[in-house]
Scaffold this active site. Structure first.
Site, PDB file in Angstrom:
ATOM      1  CG  MET A  64      69.306  -5.170  12.947  1.00  0.00           C
ATOM      2  SD  MET A  64      67.792  -6.182  12.991  1.00  0.00           S
ATOM      3  CE  MET A  64      67.739  -6.817  11.324  1.00  0.00           C
ATOM      4  CE  LYS A  65      67.035  -0.164   5.575  1.00  0.00           C
ATOM      5  NZ  LYS A  65      67.183  -1.626   5.424  1.00  0.00           N
ATOM      6  CG  ASP A  70      70.281  10.120  22.162  1.00  0.00           C
ATOM      7  OD1 ASP A  70      69.607  10.021  21.121  1.00  0.00           O
ATOM      8  OD2 ASP A  70      70.796  11.184  22.540  1.00  0.00           O
TER       9      ASP A  70
END
Length: 234
Positions: A64-65, A70
């Site tokens: 999925m990269k 965050d």
């Protein structure tokens, strides 16, 4: 534990439909145990298919990269860890990696940092605004992935030997862009044969088109496995 070629070969299900992916998995049978699911299949029902594959005992590399703020990365990783997949990619940006590592803690999910895509050469990296050449950028991100506590790295097999020196023996080193001798490179620019990639330090090889687009996928997969076994025993 010593890994066999079957443990190390990841067949990329880069296909437009789940039905076609199911056919490949059925055709390959017990010869292949590890599959990659990326964007193309993920957005055609592939995420549920990934859950089903994992539930059936297969290993799944979810490509999925991920890259986001965050909190978004962390929440995504938390849910992906519940799917039962074995590996997940995210772009090797330090803050994203740290957030992902914390979110995956205790799950057994191996997080892989994507360094530089194997479809990119030096001019592509320059055009993207980076001050480093691909090799230097890969090594820098490998250092950052190790520092973040990632489970492994994704890089070209051309950089595998240099990356292995940085990350040591414990982290996975996954190399796409693998092409058996004589195979068409397609849109990949930094490629290597299966045997050479293993000798360079790769722990896992991702092979998609040379298997899934072959006239006889099982024959193609077995030939690659045989080449890998020869390299591992040589």
């Amino acid at each position: 534990m010593t890994m066999s070629a079957r443990d190390r070969l990841i067949v990329g299900l880069d296909l437009p439909t789940v039905a076609e992916a199911e056919k490949i998995v059925s055709t390959l049978g017990d010869s292949v145990d590890f599959y990659k699911i990326g964007y193309q299949l993920a957005f055609a029902g592939g995420l549920e298919f990934a859950r089903d594959l994992a539930a059936s005992g297969r290993k799944v590399f979810l490509d999925m990269k991920l890259l986001d703020i965050d909190n978004t990365v962390a929440k995504g990783v938390e849910n992906i860890a519940k799917m039962g997949v074995s590996m997940l990619t995210l772009h090797a940006y330090p803050k994203a990696m740290k957030a992902a590592v914390e979110a995956a803690r205790g799950s057994g999910l191996c997080l892989l940092g994507v360094t530089v895509l194997t479809s990119m050469d030096e001019q592509d990296v320059i055009d993207a605004g980076y001050e480093y050449d691909p090799h230097t950028l890969v090594l820098r991100r490998a250092e950052q992935a190790r520092a973040a506590g990632m489970g492994g790295i994704v890089c070209s097999a051309e950089e595998a030997a240099a990356v292995r020196k940085i990350i040591g023996t414990d982290m996975a080193l996954v190399t796409p862009g693998i092409r058996p001798a004589g195979a068409d490179k397609g849109d990949q620019k930094r490629v290597m044969t299966p045997a050479d990639a293993l000798r360079a330090g790769s722990s896992h090889l991702v092979v998609a088109r040379p298997v899934v687009q072959a006239a006889e996928p099982l024959t193609a997969a077995r030939a690659i496995l045989a080449e890998m076994e020869s390299a591992l025993s040589g």
